[in-house]
Design a protein around this motif. Structure first.
Motif, short mmCIF file in Angstrom:
data_model
loop_
_atom_site.label_atom_id
_atom_site.label_comp_id
_atom_site.label_asym_id
_atom_site.label_seq_id
_atom_site.Cartn_x
_atom_site.Cartn_y
_atom_site.Cartn_z
N GLU A 81 -6.82 -20.12 7.43
CA GLU A 81 -6.88 -20.31 5.98
C GLU A 81 -6.64 -18.97 5.29
OE1 GLU A 81 -9.90 -22.98 4.18
OE2 GLU A 81 -10.79 -22.89 6.18
N ILE A 82 -5.95 -19.01 4.17
CA ILE A 82 -5.65 -17.80 3.41
C ILE A 82 -6.56 -17.75 2.18
CG2 ILE A 82 -3.88 -16.51 2.15
CD1 ILE A 82 -3.24 -16.83 5.12
N PHE A 83 -7.22 -16.61 1.99
CA PHE A 83 -8.08 -16.37 0.84
C PHE A 83 -7.55 -15.13 0.13
CE2 PHE A 83 -10.55 -18.41 4.16
CZ PHE A 83 -11.12 -19.48 3.49
N GLU A 84 -7.51 -15.16 -1.21
CA GLU A 84 -6.89 -14.10 -2.00
C GLU A 84 -7.90 -13.42 -2.91
OE1 GLU A 84 -3.57 -14.04 -5.50
OE2 GLU A 84 -3.07 -15.17 -3.68
N SER A 85 -7.75 -12.11 -3.05
CA SER A 85 -8.59 -11.39 -4.01
C SER A 85 -8.27 -11.91 -5.42
CB SER A 85 -8.36 -9.88 -3.92
OG SER A 85 -7.04 -9.54 -4.25
N PRO A 86 -9.27 -12.00 -6.28
CA PRO A 86 -9.06 -12.62 -7.59
C PRO A 86 -8.19 -11.81 -8.55
CG PRO A 86 -11.29 -11.78 -7.42
CD PRO A 86 -10.66 -11.60 -6.07
N THR A 87 -8.16 -10.49 -8.39
CA THR A 87 -7.41 -9.64 -9.31
C THR A 87 -6.80 -8.47 -8.52
OG1 THR A 87 -9.32 -8.24 -9.78
CG2 THR A 87 -8.97 -10.12 -11.25
N PHE A 88 -6.12 -7.60 -9.23
CA PHE A 88 -5.62 -6.36 -8.64
C PHE A 88 -6.73 -5.31 -8.71
CE2 PHE A 88 -1.61 -8.42 -9.25
CZ PHE A 88 -0.80 -7.93 -8.23
N PHE A 89 -6.74 -4.40 -7.73
CA PHE A 89 -7.74 -3.34 -7.65
C PHE A 89 -7.04 -1.99 -7.51
CE2 PHE A 89 -9.88 -7.16 -6.41
CZ PHE A 89 -11.15 -7.02 -6.92
N SER A 90 -7.78 -0.93 -7.80
CA SER A 90 -7.17 0.40 -7.75
C SER A 90 -7.05 0.94 -6.32
CB SER A 90 -7.96 1.38 -8.62
OG SER A 90 -9.30 1.44 -8.18
N THR A 91 -7.77 0.33 -5.37
CA THR A 91 -7.65 0.76 -3.97
C THR A 91 -7.43 -0.46 -3.08
OG1 THR A 91 -9.99 0.60 -3.36
CG2 THR A 91 -9.26 2.69 -4.36
N LEU A 92 -6.77 -0.22 -1.96
CA LEU A 92 -6.53 -1.27 -0.97
C LEU A 92 -7.87 -1.77 -0.42
CD1 LEU A 92 -4.70 -2.97 0.83
CD2 LEU A 92 -4.53 -1.00 2.37
N ARG A 93 -8.78 -0.84 -0.18
CA ARG A 93 -10.10 -1.20 0.37
C ARG A 93 -10.82 -2.20 -0.54
NH1 ARG A 93 -15.44 0.86 0.04
NH2 ARG A 93 -16.57 0.65 1.99
N GLN A 94 -10.83 -1.93 -1.85
CA GLN A 94 -11.50 -2.83 -2.80
C GLN A 94 -10.85 -4.21 -2.77
OE1 GLN A 94 -10.87 -0.45 -6.32
NE2 GLN A 94 -13.04 0.16 -6.42
N ALA A 95 -9.53 -4.25 -2.71
CA ALA A 95 -8.81 -5.53 -2.71
C ALA A 95 -9.13 -6.33 -1.44
CB ALA A 95 -7.31 -5.29 -2.82
N GLU A 96 -9.17 -5.66 -0.29
CA GLU A 96 -9.49 -6.36 0.96
C GLU A 96 -10.93 -6.86 0.97
OE1 GLU A 96 -8.41 -3.54 4.00
OE2 GLU A 96 -6.33 -4.27 4.06
#
Length: 179
Positions: free
Chosen positions: A42-57
């Motif tokens: 299953e694919i789950f997506e971050s709700p918004t864009f973040f300033s760092t890759l770590r925050q997005a993951e």
């Protein structure tokens, strides 16, 4: 934190480890990241864009954990594993730490006959007290109290203007940690 919990869930459930993908946009001096995580197909997506890759993951992993925890009886394995890992105690502690609050305080009471004890637990956080379902062990009673607190705070997050005993800044940080 959420990435670690999702990985632990995969390991305990004998699923493949989560895999992450990201979208990067914006100029080199100010990139923005949005991530997806593939968990058990299953694919789950971050709700918004973040300033760092770590925050997005971490945000994508949080969406996955939240979605799995809300599933019905056909998906009880994932919910049970989430409970067994103590994820709710960790979430409360992490949220309190980020918001600059005192750590959650657990109070457990033992009752019943000596050979069949029943443990009841409350947890206090930000001046609020939450009670969990009784359990056969102190550890499980604490997990139940943490789950009750997290569920209540998460459900009420959009209704709060500010929490008791918090400055405006802490309220925002506290709610950001919950939502």
């Amino acid at each position: 934190m959420y990435k670690n919990q999702l990985q632990e869930l995969a390991q305990r459930s004998c699923f493949n480890l989560p895999s992450y993908a990201c979208i990067r946009e914006g100029p080199d001096h100010a990139p923005r990241f949005k991530a997806t995580v593939n968990f058990n197909g299953e694919i789950f997506e971050s709700p918004t864009f973040f300033s760092t890759l770590r925050q997005a993951e971490h945000a994508a992993a949080e969406v996955a954990l939240s979605t799995l925890a809300k599933r019905g009886p056909s998906k009880t394995l994932a919910a049970k594993v989430l409970d067994e890992t103590g994820v709710y105690k960790n979430l409360l502690q992490e949220t309190a730490h980020r918001a600059g609050l005192n750590l959650p305080v657990y109070a457990t009471v033992r009752s019943g006959p000596g050979h069949v004890p029943v443990f009841s637990c409350t947890v206090e956080l930000a001046g609020m007290t939450f009670t969990g379902d009784p359990a056969k062990t102190k550890k499980q009673a604490q997990k139940n109290a943490a789950m009750a607190a997290w569920s209540s705070l998460k459900q009420s997050a959009y209704d709060f203007q500010c929490l008791p005993n918090l400055s405006t800044g802490h309220s925002h940080a506290f709610m950001h940690g919950i939502v």
